[in-house]
Design a protein around this motif. Structure first.
Motif, mmCIF file in Angstrom:
data_model
loop_
_atom_site.group_PDB
_atom_site.id
_atom_site.type_symbol
_atom_site.label_atom_id
_atom_site.label_comp_id
_atom_site.label_asym_id
_atom_site.label_seq_id
_atom_site.Cartn_x
_atom_site.Cartn_y
_atom_site.Cartn_z
ATOM 1 N N GLN A 97 75.874 45.094 81.271
ATOM 2 C CA GLN A 97 75.153 45.600 80.111
ATOM 3 C C GLN A 97 73.677 45.229 80.192
ATOM 4 N N ARG A 98 73.396 44.006 80.573
ATOM 5 C CA ARG A 98 72.004 43.560 80.711
ATOM 6 C C ARG A 98 71.302 44.325 81.828
ATOM 7 N N GLU A 99 72.027 44.612 82.888
ATOM 8 C CA GLU A 99 71.447 45.367 84.008
ATOM 9 C C GLU A 99 70.970 46.741 83.556
ATOM 10 N N LYS A 100 71.726 47.358 82.661
ATOM 11 C CA LYS A 100 71.353 48.691 82.179
ATOM 12 C C LYS A 100 70.062 48.632 81.366
ATOM 13 N N ILE A 101 69.911 47.614 80.536
ATOM 14 C CA ILE A 101 68.676 47.464 79.769
ATOM 15 C C ILE A 101 67.493 47.230 80.701
ATOM 16 N N ASP A 102 67.687 46.372 81.689
ATOM 17 C CA ASP A 102 66.613 46.084 82.649
ATOM 18 C C ASP A 102 66.218 47.348 83.421
ATOM 19 N N ARG A 103 67.236 48.148 83.778
ATOM 20 C CA ARG A 103 66.935 49.388 84.506
ATOM 21 C C ARG A 103 66.144 50.351 83.632
ATOM 22 N N GLU A 104 66.513 50.469 82.361
ATOM 23 C CA GLU A 104 65.781 51.334 81.428
ATOM 24 C C GLU A 104 64.321 50.913 81.350
ATOM 25 N N ILE A 105 64.083 49.596 81.233
ATOM 26 C CA ILE A 105 62.712 49.085 81.136
ATOM 27 C C ILE A 105 61.933 49.384 82.415
ATOM 28 N N GLU A 106 62.540 49.137 83.570
ATOM 29 C CA GLU A 106 61.853 49.345 84.845
ATOM 30 C C GLU A 106 61.511 50.815 85.073
ATOM 31 N N LEU A 107 62.402 51.729 84.684
ATOM 32 C CA LEU A 107 62.131 53.156 84.853
ATOM 33 C C LEU A 107 61.042 53.628 83.897
ATOM 34 N N HIS A 108 61.137 53.184 82.642
ATOM 35 C CA HIS A 108 60.258 53.727 81.605
ATOM 36 C C HIS A 108 58.838 53.174 81.692
ATOM 37 N N ARG A 109 58.682 51.933 82.058
ATOM 38 C CA ARG A 109 57.376 51.273 81.976
ATOM 39 C C ARG A 109 56.345 51.898 82.913
ATOM 40 N N VAL A 110 56.769 52.585 83.973
ATOM 41 C CA VAL A 110 55.819 53.151 84.942
ATOM 42 C C VAL A 110 55.492 54.617 84.653
ATOM 43 N N LEU A 111 56.072 55.169 83.593
ATOM 44 C CA LEU A 111 55.859 56.585 83.293
ATOM 45 C C LEU A 111 54.606 56.767 82.436
ATOM 46 N N HIS A 112 53.765 57.717 82.838
ATOM 47 C CA HIS A 112 52.540 57.998 82.087
ATOM 48 C C HIS A 112 52.321 59.516 82.058
ATOM 49 N N HIS A 113 52.661 60.128 80.940
ATOM 50 C CA HIS A 113 52.531 61.584 80.792
ATOM 51 C C HIS A 113 52.421 61.910 79.316
ATOM 52 N N LYS A 114 51.637 62.917 78.982
ATOM 53 C CA LYS A 114 51.380 63.233 77.570
ATOM 54 C C LYS A 114 52.629 63.661 76.816
ATOM 55 N N HIS A 115 53.661 64.135 77.549
ATOM 56 C CA HIS A 115 54.887 64.572 76.879
ATOM 57 C C HIS A 115 56.064 63.627 77.158
ATOM 58 N N ILE A 116 55.732 62.387 77.494
ATOM 59 C CA ILE A 116 56.726 61.316 77.625
ATOM 60 C C ILE A 116 56.347 60.212 76.635
ATOM 61 N N VAL A 117 57.308 59.731 75.859
ATOM 62 C CA VAL A 117 57.044 58.608 74.956
ATOM 63 C C VAL A 117 56.460 57.452 75.774
ATOM 64 N N HIS A 118 55.320 56.939 75.328
ATOM 65 C CA HIS A 118 54.635 55.901 76.105
ATOM 66 C C HIS A 118 55.296 54.530 75.912
ATOM 67 N N PHE A 119 55.467 53.836 77.016
ATOM 68 C CA PHE A 119 56.004 52.472 77.017
ATOM 69 C C PHE A 119 54.817 51.502 76.992
ATOM 70 N N TYR A 120 54.771 50.614 75.991
ATOM 71 C CA TYR A 120 53.642 49.690 75.855
ATOM 72 C C TYR A 120 53.946 48.284 76.375
ATOM 73 N N HIS A 121 55.069 47.723 75.935
ATOM 74 C CA HIS A 121 55.267 46.302 76.217
ATOM 75 C C HIS A 121 56.729 45.941 75.938
ATOM 76 N N HIS A 122 57.195 44.888 76.559
ATOM 77 C CA HIS A 122 58.511 44.370 76.187
ATOM 78 C C HIS A 122 58.486 42.844 76.272
ATOM 79 N N PHE A 123 59.281 42.226 75.444
ATOM 80 C CA PHE A 123 59.421 40.766 75.473
ATOM 81 C C PHE A 123 60.761 40.411 74.839
ATOM 82 N N GLU A 124 61.114 39.136 74.896
ATOM 83 C CA GLU A 124 62.344 38.704 74.261
ATOM 84 C C GLU A 124 62.203 37.283 73.734
ATOM 85 N N ASP A 125 63.010 36.991 72.714
ATOM 86 C CA ASP A 125 63.100 35.626 72.216
ATOM 87 C C ASP A 125 64.557 35.189 72.322
#
Length: 644
Positions: A97-125
Motif C-alpha cells: 500500500q505504501r509503495e503505491k502512494i510512493d509511486r503516485e508521488i514519483e510519477l506526479h511530481r515530475v509532470l508540468h503541463h497546463k492541463h495537468i493538476v500541478h504537484f507542489y509538495h509533499h511531506f509527512e508527520d
C-alpha cells in the motif's frame, strides 16, 4: 470474485473519488475499519511540515476516497491555497500500500503541463502523508454534470480538447492514467480543465510485459483490461470515449443494473447511440469505443475529426456553465461589439439565404436526361463549328466523340470564360449547368476497376478549410490560395484576400465592391469583423484538407460561394464560376469539378489527402472505379436535392 477483489483492493481506486454521485461510478464500495478497530484521532486544524517548519491551515473537505481525504489547505505564510490529499499512515500500513502512494508521488511530481493538476509538495508527520496539489475552485466535471445533467456539444469539444492535450503529454512521458473519468477532471477558477488523481497511473510497459491488473472505474474499463490483455495507451482512449458519451448524454455508455451485465456489454462493445447525438459525435464515439484497441484513433487524430473541425469550439467558457447551459457568442474581447454588429447585420426581418442543416438519405435518382442524343441511338448531334476536339477523344468514332465534347464542354455556350457567362446568371443556372455535366458523364461513363492516369491542373482553387456558424452569422471557408470567404445568413458575401488588407463585398451575383481593411465603410464594420474572426479561427484551429496548393491572388478573387448544403454524409459547395466541391465526412475524401481551358476537370482527394486530377473526357472514355463513381452519384443527387 477475483475481479471484484482486484478492483476493491487498489488503495487509490475509484473508491477514492472526489465527486458526488458521479454518473458511471458504479463503485465497488466496502466498509473499512480503522487500524485495530479504533476511530482515528481528531486531525489538527494547523498542520506543520516537520522538515521546513511551514504551517498550513486545514479547511473544508473537497472530496473523499477509499484511503484518503482531500482538503482545502492554506499556507499561513503566503495565503496560497492548495488542494491537500491527506492519507493516514494507518491506511497504508502494508508495504504494497505504501509503495503505491510512493509511486503516485514519483510519477506526479515530475509532470508540468497546463492541463495537468500541478504537484507542489509533499511531506509527512507521525500521523499522515500530505500531498499539496493545485487548487481547482470549480471542482470537477462530475460536479458540473451533476448540476447540468448533460452538456452541449460546444462545451464537450472545449473540455475534450484540453483532456486530449493533457493526455497526449502523459503518453509522451510514457505514463498511462488508467482512471480517466469525470471526477478526475478538475476545473480551475478560469474554467481550464486539469487532469488529476494519479493514484492508478503507471509507466507504459512493452506490449509483452504490460500490467494485467484489472483496476479503474468499472463503467470506464476497456475490453482488453477486462480480458487481462494488459494496459496500453488505447485503454485511456477507450475511457475518453466513455467520458465523451457521458458528458453528452448524462450517463455512461455501458451502465446497467448489475456489474456482470455491464462487463458483458463492455466486452462486446455494445451500447446505444441515441438519435439526439449529431452524426459527427456518433462517429467519434464509435471510433473511440472500437472493440479492438488498434482500431481506436491516436490522440493526434482525434482533434482532426469532423466533430471538432465542423463544429463551433469556444475559446473559453463562462463560470455560469457550471450550473446552466451557456449561450454561445463569437469569441472576442469585444463581446458587446459583436452583439451590436449582429443586431445591425441581421436585425429586423431576416432575408436568409437558403441553406440546409441535414439532408435525409440521398439515393441515386436521375431526372430528365440532357438534351443531347446518346451514342447508342444512331443520331449524333452536329458538332459546333470551330471547336477542337479534346485530345482524349482522338481516334474514337465520331458519334462518341461528339457526345463527349458536348458533355464536357458544350454546356458553357459561347462565352470566352465561365465568369462572363455567369455575370447575369443565378445560382440556379450555375447548378443546372453542373447538374447536366455531371449527370451526362455518369450516364455515359463505362465501368472500370482502375483510376485512369491523371493530368496536371494549373492553379486549381478549392476549399481547404470550412466552418459552419450559420446558427448566428453564416458559413466561412478558406480557399487553397488563402482567400477567406463568408456567405452570410442574409445572402451577402465577403472575401478577405490573401494579403489580409483587401475585402471584396458581393451584394448579389456579379456586383462587387472593394475596400481596404484599414478604411472599412461604417455599415460594413460588423461583417468585416466577423470575416476576420472566421479567418483567424480557421488559421489557428483547422488543418488543410489535401495536398493541392494554389498561388495567392492579391487582385480579383475568382471564386466566391453561391450556395452550400449539408447532408448526413457530405458537404456540398457551389461557386460563382461553376466550381463544385463535395467533402465526405467519414473518410475525408473530396471531389472537385471545375473548368480549365474550356474543359471540365475532376479532382479526387483520397483518404490520405493525396489528389489526382482527370479530364472529364478521360473518365468518359476509360471509366473510373466504383468508389469514385459512387461519390459522383451522391454529389449529383445533392445537387438535385438542393432546392427540395
Amino acid at each position: 470474485m477475483e475481479l471484484l477483489r482486484n478492483i476493491s483492493q487498489q488503495p487509490t481506486n475509484s473508491n477514492r473519488m472526489y465527486e458526488p454521485n458521479q454518473p458511471g461510478s458504479c463503485e465497488l464500495r466496502r466498509k473499512r475499519t480503522e487500524d485495530h478497530g479504533h476511530a482515528p484521532a481528531e486531525m489538527s486544524k494547523i498542520i506543520t511540515d516537520p522538515a521546513t517548519g511551514k504551517c498550513y491551515c486545514r479547511g473544508k473537505v473537497l472530496g473523499k476516497g477509499g484511503f484518503a481525504k482531500c482538503y482545502e489547505m492554506t499556507d499561513l505564510s503566503t495565503s496560497k491555497v492548495y488542494a491537500a490529499k491527506i492519507i493516514p499512515h494507518t491506511r497504508v500500513s502494508k508495504p504494497h500500500q505504501r509503495e503505491k502512494i510512493d509511486r503516485e508521488i514519483e510519477l506526479h511530481r515530475v509532470l508540468h503541463h497546463k492541463h495537468i493538476v500541478h504537484f507542489y509538495h509533499h511531506f509527512e508527520d507521525k500521523d499522515n502523508i500530505y500531498i499539496l496539489l493545485e487548487y481547482c475552485s470549480r471542482r470537477s466535471l462530475a460536479h458540473i454534470l451533476k448540476a447540468r445533467k448533460v452538456l452541449t456539444e460546444p462545451e464537450v469539444r472545449y473540455y475534450l480538447r484540453q483532456i486530449v492535450s493533457g493526455l497526449k503529454y502523459l503518453h509522451e512521458q510514457e505514463i498511462l492514467h488508467r482512471d480517466l473519468k469525470l471526477g478526475n477532471f478538475f476545473v480551475s477558477e478560469s474554467m481550464e480543465l486539469k487532469v488529476g488523481d494519479f493514484g492508478l497511473a503507471a509507466k507504459l510497459e512493452p506490449a509483452g510485459n504490460r500490467r494485467k491488473t484489472i483496476c479503474g472505474t468499472p463503467n470506464y474499463l476497456s475490453p482488453e483490461v477486462l480480458n487481462k490483455q494488459g494496459h496500453g495507451c488505447e485503454s485511456d482512449v477507450w475511457a475518453l470515449g466513455c467520458v465523451m458519451y457521458t458528458m453528452l448524454l448524462g450517463r455512461p455508455p455501458f451502465e446497467t443494473t448489475n456489474l456482470k451485465e455491464t462487463y458483458r456489454c463492455i466486452r462486446e462493445a455494445r451500447y446505444a447511440l441515441p438519435s439526439s447525438l449529431s452524426p459527427q459525435a456518433k462517429q467519434l464515439i464509435s471510433s473511440l469505443l472500437a472493440k479492438t484497441p488498434e482500431d481506436r484513433p491516436h490522440l493526434d487524430h482525434i482533434l482532426r475529426h469532423d466533430f471538432f473541425s465542423q463544429g463551433f469550439v469556444p475559446e473559453r467558457l463562462p463560470a455560469s456553465c457550471c450550473h446552466s447551459a451557456p449561450e454561445f457568442h463569437v469569441s472576442s474581447p469585444a463581446k458587446s461589439f459583436f452583439k451590436k454588429a449582429a443586431a445591425a447585420l441581421f436585425g429586423g426581418k431576416r432575408d436568409k439565404v437558403k441553406y440546409y442543416e441535414t439532408l435525409s438519405d440521398v439515393r441515386p435518382c436521375y431526372l430528365t436526361p440532357p438534351s443531347f442524343s446518346s451514342p447508342q441511338d444512331g443520331r449524333p448531334p452536329s458538332p459546333s463549328a470551330g471547336r477542337p476536339v479534346a485530345p482524349a477523344t482522338e481516334g474514337l468514332p465520331p458519334t462518341t466523340r461528339d457526345t463527349i465534347r458536348l458533355i464536357v464542354r458544350g454546356s458553357l455556350g459561347s462565352c470566352s470564360s465561365s465568369s462572363e457567362c455567369l455575370e447575369d446568371s443565378t445560382t440556379g443556372s450555375v447548378a443546372e449547368t453542373i447538374t447536366s455535366v455531371l449527370r451526362g458523364c455518369l450516364e455515359n461513363m463505362p465501368k472500370a476497376d482502375d483510376i485512369p492516369n491523371g493530368t496536371e491542373c494549373s492553379n486549381l482553387q478549392w476549399v481547404t478549410k470550412w466552418v459552419d456558424y450559420s446558427n448566428k452569422y453564416g458559413f466561412g471557408y478558406q480557399l487553397s490560395d488563402h482567400i477567406v470567404g463568408v456567405l452570410f445568413n442574409n445572402g451577402t458575401h465577403m472575401s478577405l484576400l490573401a494579403d489580409k488588407k483587401t475585402v471584396h463585398y458581393y451584394a448579389e451575383l456579379g456586383q462587387c465592391s472593394v475596400f481596404s481593411t484599414s478604411d472599412v465603410p461604417e455599415h460594413f464594420v460588423g461583417q468585416v469583423t466577423v470575416l476576420k474572426y472566421f479567418a483567424h479561427y480557421m488559421e489557428e484551429n483547422l488543418m488543410d484538407g489535401g495536398d493541392l496548393v494554389s498561388q495567392p491572388d492579391t487582385h480579383m478573387p475568382r471564386l466566391y460561394l453561391l450556395q452550400w448544403l449539408k447532408s448526413d454524409r457530405a458537404l456540398m459547395m457551389l461557386f460563382n464560376d461553376g466550381t463544385f466541391q463535395v467533402n465526405f465526412y467519414h473518410d475525408h475524401t473530396k471531389i472537385i469539378l471545375c473548368t480549365q481551358r474550356e474543359e471540365y476537370m475532376l479532382t479526387y482527394i483520397n483518404e490520405e489527402r493525396v489528389s489526382s486530377t482527370f479530364r472529364l473526357s478521360s473518365l468518359l472514355t476509360s471509366g473510373c472505379p466504383a468508389d469514385l463513381r459512387q461519390r459522383m452519384e451522391y454529389s449529383l443527387n445533392m445537387l438535385l436535392q438542393r432546392c427540395n
